[in-house]
Design an enzyme around this catalytic site. Structure first.
Site, PDB file in Angstrom:
ATOM      1  CB  CYS A 134      -0.952   0.048   1.383  1.00 40.13           C
ATOM      2  SG  CYS A 134      -2.308   1.105   1.073  1.00 40.13           S
TER       3      CYS A 134
ATOM      4  CG  ASP B 215      -3.347   0.131  10.542  1.00 40.34           C
ATOM      5  OD1 ASP B 215      -2.152  -0.067  11.037  1.00 40.34           O
ATOM      6  OD2 ASP B 215      -3.302   1.247   9.449  1.00 40.34           O
TER       7      ASP B 215
END
Length: 244
Positions: A33, A157
């Site tokens: 990412c 996360d």
């Protein structure tokens, strides 16, 4: 502590599940990412990444304009997925990205409602900052996941002042009540993953996929081809140990 969220038929919490049983070797999917440069995208593809992520969150140093992202998108070959990442966006901003970039998935990292996430006609992933206020117990995190049952994946996360890319990890015990099983959203791990940490997380939690950004960077938004390759080797080694 509140009771855990009710689980759909056939689903079990993470704490009761052994690693998924499949025929043949199991492969943990990998998303790289926060790509900003063509050479980094090429390095991720060459290393075998399953998906790449493009960020559309203006405070991030990895943020792209729709035009910049569209120029990267044309380099992505068949069978490598493209994910567009947002944090509490305006609906029109999401629509502009969809029109310009044609992402395969949307990824929402803020406090977006389930209806907002599902309202664009594109499959989506909902991210949760494990340990944030309101997401700081296993039961609370499981309830938040249950509210986003239409997502194609739940991404976990770390909690920080920003949204993602901090390089910090989180207490994975918070995932104990998150349901898993046939028909459930995929469990995706992020937050503080690096080549020397990802193997232990795969062994402990058997995620469907892992998502890395800062762990393969030399600077924010600048990926390092050698670190990408090392990360991919670590994931494959962890998969091989689980299949042994």
């Amino acid at each position: 502590m509140s009771a855990p969220a009710a689980l759909p038929d056939g689903a079990e919490p993470v704490s009761t599940l052994a690693p998924l049983s499949v025929s043949g070797p199991r492969r943990t999917r990998v998303k790289i990412c926060g790509l900003t440069r063509a050479q980094d995208l090429d390095a991720a593809v060459a290393a075998g990444a399953d998906a790449i992520g493009l960020v559309f969150y203006p405070p991030s140093r990895r943020c792209l304009t729709p035009d910049q992202a569209a120029a990267l998108r044309v380099r992505v070959p068949a069978f490598v997925g493209v994910t567009a990442l947002f944090v509490n966006p305006e609906a029109e901003a999401v629509r502009r990205v969809i029109e310009a970039v044609r992402p395969d998935l949307l990824q929402f990292h803020g406090e977006e409602s389930p209806g907002f996430c599902a309202g664009f006609g594109v499959r989506h992933v909902k991210a949760f900052r494990a340990g944030a206020p309101g997401l700081d117990t296993p039961a609370a995190l499981a309830r938040a996941c249950a509210a986003h049952g239409e997502a194609a994946g739940w991404l976990f996360d770390s909690y920080s002042a920003g949204y993602g890319g901090s390089g910090g990890g989180f207490d994975t015990a918070l995932l104990a009540d998150v349901p898993r099983g046939p028909g459930m959203p995929a469990l995706i791990l992020s937050g503080g993953l690096k080549a020397d940490t990802v193997g232990a997380q795969i062994a402990a939690l058997a995620p469907y996929a892992v998502d890395v950004s800062s762990g393969v960077e030399s600077a924010p938004g600048i990926k390092d081809a050698a670190r990408i390759q090392a990360f991919m080797r670590a994931v494959r080694a962890a998969d091989a140990l689980r299949d042994a």
